[in-house]
Design an enzyme around this catalytic site. Structure first.
Site, PDB file in Angstrom:
ATOM      1  N   TYR A  52       9.427 -27.744 -40.496  1.00 19.82           N
ATOM      2  CA  TYR A  52       9.839 -28.343 -39.232  1.00 19.82           C
ATOM      3  C   TYR A  52      11.290 -28.816 -39.304  1.00 19.82           C
ATOM      4  O   TYR A  52      11.688 -29.555 -40.215  1.00 19.82           O
ATOM      5  CB  TYR A  52       8.920 -29.516 -38.909  1.00 19.82           C
ATOM      6  CG  TYR A  52       9.315 -30.318 -37.691  1.00 19.82           C
ATOM      7  CD1 TYR A  52       9.079 -29.820 -36.413  1.00 19.82           C
ATOM      8  CD2 TYR A  52       9.912 -31.571 -37.820  1.00 19.82           C
ATOM      9  CE1 TYR A  52       9.424 -30.562 -35.290  1.00 19.82           C
ATOM     10  CE2 TYR A  52      10.257 -32.319 -36.698  1.00 19.82           C
ATOM     11  CZ  TYR A  52      10.019 -31.809 -35.444  1.00 19.82           C
ATOM     12  OH  TYR A  52      10.374 -32.536 -34.345  1.00 19.82           O
ATOM     13  N   GLY A  59      10.535 -31.163 -31.976  1.00 21.94           N
ATOM     14  CA  GLY A  59       9.735 -31.630 -30.850  1.00 21.94           C
ATOM     15  C   GLY A  59       8.798 -30.539 -30.369  1.00 21.94           C
ATOM     16  O   GLY A  59       8.113 -29.888 -31.161  1.00 21.94           O
TER      17      GLY A  59
END
Length: 536
Positions: A52, A59
Protein backbone atom coordinates in the site's frame (compact mmCIF):
# COMPACT_ATOMS: atom_id res chain seq x y z
CA UNK A 1 20.80 18.70 27.52
CA UNK A 2 20.43 16.95 24.17
CA UNK A 3 17.77 14.27 23.76
CA UNK A 4 19.14 11.14 22.07
CA UNK A 5 16.95 8.78 20.04
CA UNK A 6 18.78 5.49 20.52
CA UNK A 7 17.56 1.93 21.05
CA UNK A 8 15.13 3.28 23.61
CA UNK A 9 12.10 5.09 22.17
CA UNK A 10 11.55 8.63 23.35
CA UNK A 11 9.09 9.16 26.20
CA UNK A 12 6.63 12.01 26.48
CA UNK A 13 9.00 14.00 28.67
CA UNK A 14 11.69 13.69 25.97
CA UNK A 15 9.29 15.01 23.35
CA UNK A 16 8.30 17.89 25.63
CA UNK A 17 11.98 18.71 26.22
CA UNK A 18 12.61 18.93 22.47
CA UNK A 19 9.43 20.96 22.04
CA UNK A 20 10.68 23.53 24.52
CA UNK A 21 14.08 23.85 22.88
CA UNK A 22 16.37 20.91 23.62
CA UNK A 23 18.22 19.46 20.60
CA UNK A 24 17.41 15.98 19.30
CA UNK A 25 20.11 13.66 17.98
CA UNK A 26 19.96 10.26 16.29
CA UNK A 27 22.30 7.58 17.61
CA UNK A 28 24.24 5.30 15.28
CA UNK A 29 21.99 2.34 15.98
CA UNK A 30 18.89 4.43 15.18
CA UNK A 31 20.41 5.35 11.82
CA UNK A 32 21.20 1.69 11.20
CA UNK A 33 17.58 0.68 11.82
CA UNK A 34 16.32 3.37 9.44
CA UNK A 35 18.76 2.22 6.72
CA UNK A 36 17.79 -1.44 7.19
CA UNK A 37 14.11 -0.59 6.76
CA UNK A 38 14.92 1.38 3.61
CA UNK A 39 16.66 -1.67 2.14
CA UNK A 40 13.48 -3.69 2.75
CA UNK A 41 11.44 -1.13 0.78
CA UNK A 42 13.91 -1.31 -2.07
CA UNK A 43 13.53 -5.09 -2.14
CA UNK A 44 9.75 -4.77 -2.13
CA UNK A 45 9.98 -2.45 -5.14
CA UNK A 46 12.38 -4.74 -7.02
CA UNK A 47 10.32 -7.86 -6.37
CA UNK A 48 7.00 -6.20 -7.10
CA UNK A 49 5.49 -7.22 -3.76
CA UNK A 50 2.21 -5.36 -3.45
CA UNK A 51 2.49 -2.73 -0.73
CA UNK A 52 0.00 0.00 0.00
CA UNK A 53 1.32 3.42 -0.98
CA UNK A 54 4.56 1.96 -2.32
CA UNK A 55 3.35 0.46 -5.58
CA UNK A 56 -0.38 1.15 -5.19
CA UNK A 57 -2.46 4.25 -4.84
CA UNK A 58 -3.71 5.37 -1.44
CA UNK A 59 -7.10 5.54 0.26
CA UNK A 60 -9.84 4.30 -2.04
CA UNK A 61 -7.18 3.96 -4.77
CA UNK A 62 -5.36 1.21 -2.82
CA UNK A 63 -6.01 -1.40 -5.53
CA UNK A 64 -4.57 0.72 -8.36
CA UNK A 65 -1.09 -0.63 -9.14
CA UNK A 66 1.66 1.96 -9.70
CA UNK A 67 4.66 1.06 -11.87
CA UNK A 68 8.25 1.54 -10.59
CA UNK A 69 8.67 4.48 -12.97
CA UNK A 70 5.70 6.25 -11.37
CA UNK A 71 6.62 5.69 -7.71
CA UNK A 72 8.59 8.91 -7.34
CA UNK A 73 5.62 10.83 -8.75
CA UNK A 74 3.31 8.96 -6.36
CA UNK A 75 5.36 10.04 -3.32
CA UNK A 76 5.63 13.63 -4.52
CA UNK A 77 1.94 13.85 -5.38
CA UNK A 78 0.84 12.36 -2.04
CA UNK A 79 2.76 15.10 -0.26
CA UNK A 80 1.32 17.88 -2.37
CA UNK A 81 -2.27 16.64 -2.27
CA UNK A 82 -2.21 16.00 1.49
CA UNK A 83 -0.95 19.50 2.38
CA UNK A 84 -4.47 20.80 2.93
CA UNK A 85 -4.23 22.42 6.37
CA UNK A 86 -6.14 25.62 7.07
CA UNK A 87 -6.22 28.28 9.75
CA UNK A 88 -3.56 29.94 11.87
CA UNK A 89 -0.20 28.12 12.12
CA UNK A 90 0.73 26.04 15.13
CA UNK A 91 3.15 27.56 17.62
CA UNK A 92 6.85 26.86 17.88
CA UNK A 93 6.53 24.27 20.65
CA UNK A 94 3.70 22.43 18.94
CA UNK A 95 5.63 22.19 15.66
CA UNK A 96 8.84 21.02 17.34
CA UNK A 97 6.90 18.38 19.28
CA UNK A 98 5.39 16.93 16.10
CA UNK A 99 8.74 16.78 14.32
CA UNK A 100 10.36 15.09 17.32
CA UNK A 101 7.59 12.47 17.44
CA UNK A 102 7.97 11.82 13.69
CA UNK A 103 11.72 11.26 14.05
CA UNK A 104 11.05 8.90 16.94
CA UNK A 105 8.57 6.95 14.81
CA UNK A 106 10.93 6.59 11.85
CA UNK A 107 13.73 5.46 14.19
CA UNK A 108 11.80 2.30 15.10
CA UNK A 109 13.05 1.01 11.75
CA UNK A 110 9.75 -0.10 10.19
CA UNK A 111 8.81 2.85 7.96
CA UNK A 112 11.35 2.54 5.20
CA UNK A 113 12.26 6.17 4.58
CA UNK A 114 15.85 7.12 3.82
CA UNK A 115 18.00 8.26 6.71
CA UNK A 116 18.64 11.48 4.72
CA UNK A 117 14.97 12.41 5.11
CA UNK A 118 15.03 11.85 8.87
CA UNK A 119 18.25 13.85 9.16
CA UNK A 120 16.60 16.68 7.22
CA UNK A 121 13.84 16.86 9.81
CA UNK A 122 16.46 16.83 12.57
CA UNK A 123 18.34 19.65 10.83
CA UNK A 124 15.21 21.82 10.82
CA UNK A 125 14.83 21.20 14.54
CA UNK A 126 18.48 21.92 15.22
CA UNK A 127 18.31 25.25 13.39
CA UNK A 128 14.89 26.02 14.91
CA UNK A 129 13.84 26.64 11.31
CA UNK A 130 10.25 25.52 11.65
CA UNK A 131 7.70 24.76 8.94
CA UNK A 132 4.50 26.75 8.93
CA UNK A 133 1.84 24.21 9.86
CA UNK A 134 -1.85 25.21 9.70
CA UNK A 135 -3.62 24.04 12.84
CA UNK A 136 -6.79 22.64 11.29
CA UNK A 137 -7.79 20.24 8.55
CA UNK A 138 -7.04 16.85 10.08
CA UNK A 139 -9.55 14.16 10.98
CA UNK A 140 -6.76 12.07 12.48
CA UNK A 141 -3.37 12.76 10.89
CA UNK A 142 -2.00 13.51 7.36
CA UNK A 143 -2.20 17.29 6.88
CA UNK A 144 0.10 18.53 9.64
CA UNK A 145 3.02 16.28 8.73
CA UNK A 146 2.45 17.05 5.05
CA UNK A 147 3.09 20.75 5.68
CA UNK A 148 6.23 19.88 7.64
CA UNK A 149 7.53 17.60 4.90
CA UNK A 150 6.88 20.24 2.22
CA UNK A 151 9.92 22.14 3.45
CA UNK A 152 12.13 19.07 2.99
CA UNK A 153 11.40 19.18 -0.75
CA UNK A 154 11.79 22.95 -0.99
CA UNK A 155 8.10 23.86 -0.85
CA UNK A 156 5.88 25.37 1.83
CA UNK A 157 6.99 28.06 4.26
CA UNK A 158 9.00 28.35 7.45
CA UNK A 159 9.44 30.79 10.30
CA UNK A 160 13.09 31.38 11.03
CA UNK A 161 14.74 34.11 13.07
CA UNK A 162 11.66 36.27 12.86
CA UNK A 163 11.23 35.93 9.09
CA UNK A 164 8.71 34.05 6.99
CA UNK A 165 10.60 32.27 4.20
CA UNK A 166 9.73 29.83 1.45
CA UNK A 167 10.92 26.31 2.01
CA UNK A 168 13.35 26.67 -0.89
CA UNK A 169 14.91 29.83 0.55
CA UNK A 170 15.14 28.29 4.01
CA UNK A 171 17.02 25.27 2.67
CA UNK A 172 19.34 27.54 0.70
CA UNK A 173 20.23 29.53 3.81
CA UNK A 174 20.85 26.31 5.71
CA UNK A 175 23.12 25.07 2.92
CA UNK A 176 20.82 22.17 2.09
CA UNK A 177 19.40 20.95 -1.23
CA UNK A 178 15.72 19.99 -1.63
CA UNK A 179 15.09 16.26 -1.35
CA UNK A 180 13.36 14.23 -4.05
CA UNK A 181 11.04 11.73 -2.41
CA UNK A 182 11.41 8.08 -3.37
CA UNK A 183 9.10 5.07 -3.12
CA UNK A 184 6.97 5.01 0.06
CA UNK A 185 8.47 8.23 1.47
CA UNK A 186 5.55 10.42 0.44
CA UNK A 187 3.15 8.21 2.37
CA UNK A 188 5.41 7.74 5.39
CA UNK A 189 5.95 11.46 5.93
CA UNK A 190 2.20 12.10 6.18
CA UNK A 191 1.19 8.89 7.92
CA UNK A 192 1.03 7.59 11.48
CA UNK A 193 0.35 9.38 14.74
CA UNK A 194 3.40 11.65 15.24
CA UNK A 195 1.16 14.70 15.05
CA UNK A 196 -1.22 13.75 17.84
CA UNK A 197 1.58 12.12 19.86
CA UNK A 198 3.76 15.22 19.75
CA UNK A 199 0.85 17.46 20.68
CA UNK A 200 -0.21 15.04 23.42
CA UNK A 201 3.27 15.09 24.96
CA UNK A 202 3.13 18.86 25.04
CA UNK A 203 -0.36 18.74 26.57
CA UNK A 204 0.95 16.48 29.34
CA UNK A 205 3.84 18.86 29.98
CA UNK A 206 1.48 21.80 30.38
CA UNK A 207 -1.15 19.83 32.31
CA UNK A 208 1.38 18.66 34.87
CA UNK A 209 2.38 22.25 35.56
CA UNK A 210 -1.28 23.29 35.74
CA UNK A 211 -2.07 20.60 38.31
CA UNK A 212 0.79 21.75 40.55
CA UNK A 213 -0.49 25.32 40.39
CA UNK A 214 -4.06 24.18 41.05
CA UNK A 215 -3.00 22.66 44.38
CA UNK A 216 -1.31 25.79 45.70
CA UNK A 217 -3.82 28.30 44.35
CA UNK A 218 -6.72 26.33 45.82
CA UNK A 219 -4.87 26.29 49.14
CA UNK A 220 -4.72 30.10 49.11
CA UNK A 221 -8.46 30.33 48.50
CA UNK A 222 -9.16 27.65 51.10
CA UNK A 223 -7.15 29.58 53.67
CA UNK A 224 -8.87 32.87 52.88
CA UNK A 225 -12.30 31.26 53.15
CA UNK A 226 -11.55 29.64 56.52
CA UNK A 227 -11.74 26.05 55.33
CA UNK A 228 -11.84 23.07 57.67
CA UNK A 229 -8.67 20.97 57.53
CA UNK A 230 -10.71 17.84 58.21
CA UNK A 231 -11.21 17.75 54.42
CA UNK A 232 -7.56 16.76 54.09
CA UNK A 233 -7.32 14.32 57.00
CA UNK A 234 -5.12 11.42 55.95
CA UNK A 235 -7.25 8.75 57.65
CA UNK A 236 -10.42 10.11 56.08
CA UNK A 237 -8.91 10.29 52.59
CA UNK A 238 -7.53 6.79 53.00
CA UNK A 239 -11.00 5.31 52.69
CA UNK A 240 -10.93 6.16 48.97
CA UNK A 241 -8.30 4.37 46.89
CA UNK A 242 -6.63 6.90 44.59
CA UNK A 243 -2.92 7.71 44.31
CA UNK A 244 -3.80 11.19 43.04
CA UNK A 245 -6.17 11.91 45.92
CA UNK A 246 -3.58 10.74 48.45
CA UNK A 247 -0.91 12.97 46.92
CA UNK A 248 -3.11 16.06 46.77
CA UNK A 249 -4.30 15.56 50.34
CA UNK A 250 -0.70 15.35 51.56
CA UNK A 251 0.19 18.47 49.60
CA UNK A 252 -2.71 20.45 51.01
CA UNK A 253 -1.74 19.49 54.55
CA UNK A 254 1.85 20.56 53.88
CA UNK A 255 1.02 23.81 52.07
CA UNK A 256 -1.38 24.91 54.83
CA UNK A 257 0.69 23.70 57.76
CA UNK A 258 1.11 26.41 60.37
CA UNK A 259 -1.71 28.64 59.13
CA UNK A 260 -3.14 30.92 61.76
CA UNK A 261 -6.08 31.70 59.47
CA UNK A 262 -6.97 28.03 59.31
CA UNK A 263 -6.55 27.65 63.07
CA UNK A 264 -8.87 30.58 63.73
CA UNK A 265 -11.57 28.96 61.59
CA UNK A 266 -11.43 25.58 63.32
CA UNK A 267 -14.91 24.24 64.05
CA UNK A 268 -16.68 27.11 62.32
CA UNK A 269 -18.55 24.69 60.03
CA UNK A 270 -19.35 20.99 60.03
CA UNK A 271 -18.28 20.81 56.42
CA UNK A 272 -17.22 23.23 53.71
CA UNK A 273 -18.83 23.67 50.28
CA UNK A 274 -17.86 21.05 47.73
CA UNK A 275 -15.54 23.40 45.82
CA UNK A 276 -13.37 23.46 48.96
CA UNK A 277 -13.69 20.06 50.61
CA UNK A 278 -13.37 18.05 47.38
CA UNK A 279 -10.05 19.56 46.30
CA UNK A 280 -8.26 16.21 46.89
CA UNK A 281 -11.02 14.30 45.13
CA UNK A 282 -11.19 16.48 42.01
CA UNK A 283 -7.50 17.36 41.72
CA UNK A 284 -6.60 13.79 42.65
CA UNK A 285 -8.92 12.33 40.01
CA UNK A 286 -7.37 14.67 37.44
CA UNK A 287 -3.92 13.46 38.45
CA UNK A 288 -5.03 9.85 38.04
CA UNK A 289 -6.33 10.68 34.54
CA UNK A 290 -3.03 12.44 33.84
CA UNK A 291 -1.03 9.34 34.78
CA UNK A 292 -3.26 7.09 32.67
CA UNK A 293 -2.94 9.47 29.71
CA UNK A 294 0.84 9.59 30.11
CA UNK A 295 0.96 5.78 29.92
CA UNK A 296 -1.02 5.86 26.66
CA UNK A 297 1.25 8.50 25.12
CA UNK A 298 4.38 6.58 26.10
CA UNK A 299 2.97 3.39 24.59
CA UNK A 300 2.21 5.31 21.40
CA UNK A 301 5.82 6.50 21.28
CA UNK A 302 6.98 2.92 21.75
CA UNK A 303 4.82 1.80 18.82
CA UNK A 304 5.38 1.93 15.09
CA UNK A 305 2.44 3.92 13.76
CA UNK A 306 2.86 3.71 10.02
CA UNK A 307 0.92 2.10 7.21
CA UNK A 308 2.30 0.06 5.70
CA UNK A 309 4.87 -1.31 8.13
CA UNK A 310 7.86 -3.14 6.68
CA UNK A 311 9.61 -6.00 8.45
CA UNK A 312 11.32 -9.32 7.79
CA UNK A 313 14.64 -9.84 6.01
CA UNK A 314 16.06 -8.88 2.64
CA UNK A 315 15.40 -12.45 1.48
CA UNK A 316 11.86 -12.42 2.86
CA UNK A 317 10.56 -8.88 3.26
CA UNK A 318 7.11 -8.51 4.77
CA UNK A 319 4.57 -5.75 4.37
CA UNK A 320 1.71 -5.04 6.80
CA UNK A 321 -0.79 -2.76 5.06
CA UNK A 322 -3.20 -2.40 7.94
CA UNK A 323 -4.29 0.19 10.51
CA UNK A 324 -1.50 1.13 12.94
CA UNK A 325 -1.72 4.75 11.82
CA UNK A 326 -5.12 5.10 13.50
CA UNK A 327 -4.86 6.77 16.92
CA UNK A 328 -7.97 5.60 18.77
CA UNK A 329 -6.24 5.09 22.11
CA UNK A 330 -4.49 8.43 22.17
CA UNK A 331 -7.66 10.22 21.00
CA UNK A 332 -9.54 8.78 23.96
CA UNK A 333 -6.68 9.73 26.28
CA UNK A 334 -6.67 13.35 25.09
CA UNK A 335 -10.44 13.58 25.42
CA UNK A 336 -10.10 12.32 29.00
CA UNK A 337 -7.28 14.73 29.81
CA UNK A 338 -9.27 17.68 28.45
CA UNK A 339 -12.30 16.77 30.58
CA UNK A 340 -10.13 16.36 33.68
CA UNK A 341 -8.46 19.75 33.26
CA UNK A 342 -11.83 21.38 32.55
CA UNK A 343 -13.22 20.01 35.79
CA UNK A 344 -10.27 21.31 37.82
CA UNK A 345 -10.78 24.75 36.27
CA UNK A 346 -14.55 24.70 36.76
CA UNK A 347 -14.08 24.13 40.47
CA UNK A 348 -11.48 26.93 40.59
CA UNK A 349 -14.09 29.31 39.19
CA UNK A 350 -16.52 28.26 41.94
CA UNK A 351 -13.92 29.09 44.61
CA UNK A 352 -13.28 32.41 42.86
CA UNK A 353 -16.99 33.17 43.00
CA UNK A 354 -16.97 32.50 46.74
CA UNK A 355 -14.01 34.85 47.21
CA UNK A 356 -15.81 37.75 45.52
CA UNK A 357 -19.23 37.10 47.08
CA UNK A 358 -19.54 38.90 50.45
CA UNK A 359 -22.52 36.73 51.40
CA UNK A 360 -20.22 33.75 51.92
CA UNK A 361 -16.66 35.10 52.04
CA UNK A 362 -16.63 37.49 54.98
CA UNK A 363 -14.51 39.71 52.72
CA UNK A 364 -15.28 43.08 51.10
CA UNK A 365 -17.65 42.75 48.16
CA UNK A 366 -15.85 41.68 44.99
CA UNK A 367 -12.51 42.15 46.78
CA UNK A 368 -12.74 45.85 45.94
CA UNK A 369 -11.15 48.72 47.80
CA UNK A 370 -13.78 51.41 48.57
CA UNK A 371 -16.78 49.41 47.36
CA UNK A 372 -19.26 51.39 45.32
CA UNK A 373 -16.80 53.40 43.31
CA UNK A 374 -14.61 50.31 42.77
CA UNK A 375 -15.64 47.02 41.13
CA UNK A 376 -12.56 45.00 42.07
CA UNK A 377 -12.76 41.44 40.78
CA UNK A 378 -16.47 41.51 39.91
CA UNK A 379 -15.98 41.30 36.15
CA UNK A 380 -12.87 39.12 36.34
CA UNK A 381 -15.16 36.43 37.68
CA UNK A 382 -17.29 36.91 34.55
CA UNK A 383 -14.21 36.16 32.46
CA UNK A 384 -13.56 33.00 34.43
CA UNK A 385 -17.18 31.91 33.98
CA UNK A 386 -16.87 32.51 30.24
CA UNK A 387 -13.71 30.39 30.05
CA UNK A 388 -15.38 27.60 32.01
CA UNK A 389 -18.19 27.62 29.45
CA UNK A 390 -15.65 27.54 26.63
CA UNK A 391 -13.95 24.57 28.29
CA UNK A 392 -17.28 22.80 28.54
CA UNK A 393 -17.71 23.12 24.79
CA UNK A 394 -14.12 22.13 24.03
CA UNK A 395 -14.21 19.15 26.38
CA UNK A 396 -16.88 17.40 24.28
CA UNK A 397 -15.19 14.22 22.99
CA UNK A 398 -13.60 14.57 19.57
CA UNK A 399 -13.11 10.81 19.36
CA UNK A 400 -16.87 10.34 18.85
CA UNK A 401 -17.21 12.81 15.97
CA UNK A 402 -16.93 10.09 13.32
CA UNK A 403 -17.30 10.86 9.62
CA UNK A 404 -16.60 9.15 6.30
CA UNK A 405 -13.74 9.92 3.91
CA UNK A 406 -12.02 8.49 0.83
CA UNK A 407 -15.02 7.01 -0.92
CA UNK A 408 -16.06 4.79 2.04
CA UNK A 409 -12.57 3.28 2.34
CA UNK A 410 -11.94 5.29 5.51
CA UNK A 411 -15.38 5.03 7.07
CA UNK A 412 -14.47 5.38 10.75
CA UNK A 413 -12.52 8.36 12.03
CA UNK A 414 -11.09 8.84 15.54
CA UNK A 415 -10.15 12.55 15.27
CA UNK A 416 -7.03 12.05 17.36
CA UNK A 417 -5.23 15.26 16.39
CA UNK A 418 -8.30 17.43 17.00
CA UNK A 419 -8.61 15.76 20.42
CA UNK A 420 -5.05 16.83 21.28
CA UNK A 421 -5.60 20.36 19.97
CA UNK A 422 -8.74 20.66 22.08
CA UNK A 423 -6.87 19.40 25.14
CA UNK A 424 -4.23 22.09 24.62
CA UNK A 425 -6.96 24.73 24.32
CA UNK A 426 -8.64 23.55 27.52
CA UNK A 427 -5.32 23.58 29.38
CA UNK A 428 -4.67 27.16 28.26
CA UNK A 429 -8.15 28.30 29.29
CA UNK A 430 -7.77 26.52 32.61
CA UNK A 431 -4.45 28.22 33.25
CA UNK A 432 -6.15 31.58 32.71
CA UNK A 433 -8.91 30.67 35.16
CA UNK A 434 -6.35 29.67 37.78
CA UNK A 435 -4.47 32.90 37.13
CA UNK A 436 -7.58 34.88 38.02
CA UNK A 437 -8.10 32.81 41.17
CA UNK A 438 -4.45 33.38 42.11
CA UNK A 439 -4.86 37.15 41.83
CA UNK A 440 -8.14 37.09 43.73
CA UNK A 441 -6.68 34.97 46.54
CA UNK A 442 -3.77 37.38 46.91
CA UNK A 443 -6.23 40.29 46.96
CA UNK A 444 -8.24 38.47 49.63
CA UNK A 445 -5.13 38.31 51.80
CA UNK A 446 -4.77 42.08 51.40
CA UNK A 447 -8.35 42.58 52.60
CA UNK A 448 -8.50 39.75 55.13
CA UNK A 449 -10.34 41.01 58.27
CA UNK A 450 -8.99 38.23 60.50
CA UNK A 451 -5.73 39.18 62.19
CA UNK A 452 -3.93 35.85 61.93
CA UNK A 453 -0.83 34.70 60.04
CA UNK A 454 -0.84 32.83 56.78
CA UNK A 455 0.86 29.44 56.46
CA UNK A 456 4.59 29.80 55.79
CA UNK A 457 4.21 28.42 52.28
CA UNK A 458 1.23 30.54 51.24
CA UNK A 459 2.87 33.57 52.86
CA UNK A 460 5.99 33.04 50.75
CA UNK A 461 3.89 32.54 47.62
CA UNK A 462 1.88 35.69 48.34
CA UNK A 463 5.04 37.72 48.98
CA UNK A 464 6.60 36.49 45.76
CA UNK A 465 3.47 37.28 43.73
CA UNK A 466 3.38 40.79 45.18
CA UNK A 467 6.86 41.42 43.76
CA UNK A 468 5.34 40.88 40.32
CA UNK A 469 1.76 42.18 40.67
CA UNK A 470 0.72 44.79 43.23
CA UNK A 471 -2.59 45.05 45.05
CA UNK A 472 -5.43 45.95 42.70
CA UNK A 473 -7.23 49.26 43.35
CA UNK A 474 -9.16 49.74 40.07
CA UNK A 475 -6.18 51.88 39.05
CA UNK A 476 -5.22 49.98 35.89
CA UNK A 477 -6.76 47.49 33.43
CA UNK A 478 -7.14 44.24 35.35
CA UNK A 479 -6.57 42.32 32.12
CA UNK A 480 -2.88 43.26 32.30
CA UNK A 481 -2.55 41.66 35.75
CA UNK A 482 -4.40 38.60 34.49
CA UNK A 483 -1.94 38.24 31.63
CA UNK A 484 1.04 38.45 34.00
CA UNK A 485 -0.47 35.82 36.30
CA UNK A 486 -1.27 33.59 33.32
CA UNK A 487 2.33 33.75 32.16
CA UNK A 488 3.53 32.78 35.63
CA UNK A 489 1.37 29.67 35.50
CA UNK A 490 1.99 28.83 31.83
CA UNK A 491 5.75 29.37 31.85
CA UNK A 492 6.87 27.64 35.03
CA UNK A 493 5.89 25.61 38.05
CA UNK A 494 4.89 27.15 41.38
CA UNK A 495 7.41 27.72 44.17
CA UNK A 496 8.75 24.42 45.38
CA UNK A 497 5.84 22.41 46.62
CA UNK A 498 6.05 20.77 50.00
CA UNK A 499 5.67 17.19 48.85
CA UNK A 500 5.96 14.36 51.39
CA UNK A 501 6.49 11.91 48.54
CA UNK A 502 9.47 13.92 47.34
CA UNK A 503 10.95 13.94 50.84
CA UNK A 504 10.54 10.18 51.07
CA UNK A 505 12.34 9.69 47.76
CA UNK A 506 15.25 12.02 48.45
CA UNK A 507 15.51 12.17 52.19
CA UNK A 508 15.72 15.95 51.81
CA UNK A 509 13.08 18.52 52.76
CA UNK A 510 11.79 20.98 50.14
CA UNK A 511 13.60 24.29 49.77
CA UNK A 512 12.73 26.74 52.54
CA UNK A 513 10.52 29.68 51.61
CA UNK A 514 13.36 32.05 52.49
CA UNK A 515 15.38 30.47 49.68
CA UNK A 516 12.79 31.21 47.00
CA UNK A 517 14.21 33.36 44.18
CA UNK A 518 12.39 36.62 43.58
CA UNK A 519 12.53 36.46 39.78
CA UNK A 520 9.96 34.15 38.20
CA UNK A 521 12.38 32.73 35.61
CA UNK A 522 14.91 31.91 38.30
CA UNK A 523 12.10 30.43 40.37
CA UNK A 524 11.00 28.18 37.53
CA UNK A 525 14.61 27.06 36.95
CA UNK A 526 15.13 26.35 40.64
CA UNK A 527 11.90 24.40 40.76
CA UNK A 528 12.89 22.29 37.75
CA UNK A 529 16.38 21.64 39.12
CA UNK A 530 15.04 20.63 42.52
CA UNK A 531 12.52 18.21 41.03
CA UNK A 532 15.22 16.66 38.84
CA UNK A 533 17.55 16.32 41.81
CA UNK A 534 14.99 14.38 43.84
CA UNK A 535 13.87 12.27 40.88
CA UNK A 536 10.30 13.60 40.66
Amino acid sequence: MAVIRSERPLGWRDIAAVATGEPLHLSGDARARIRAARELVEQIVVRGIRAYGVNTGVGALCDVVVSPAEQHDLSHNILMSHAVGVGAPLGREETRAIIAAAINNFAHGHSGVRVELVERLAALLDADCLPEVPAFGSVGYLSHMAHIALVCVGAGHVRWRGERLTGAEALRRLGLAPLSLEAKEGLSVVNGTPCVTGLAALALHRAERLLDWADVVSAMSFENLGGQMAAFDAQSLGFRVSPGLERVGARMRAVLDGSGLIASAFGRRTQDPLSMRTIPHVHGAARDVFEASADVVNRELESTTDNPIVSGTLDAPRVFSQAHAVGASIALAMDSLAAAMAQVAAMAERRLDRLVNPLVSGLPAFLAHAGGTHSGFMIAQYTAASLVAQNRRDAAPASLDGGVTSGLQEDHLCHATPAALKALAVIENSSRILAIELLAAAQAYDLQPIDAPRAPYTDALYAWLRTVVTTYRDDRPLADDMTIAFRLIADGGPPLLPDPQAVCVSGRPPLASTDLPGDCRALAAANTAFRAAIGC
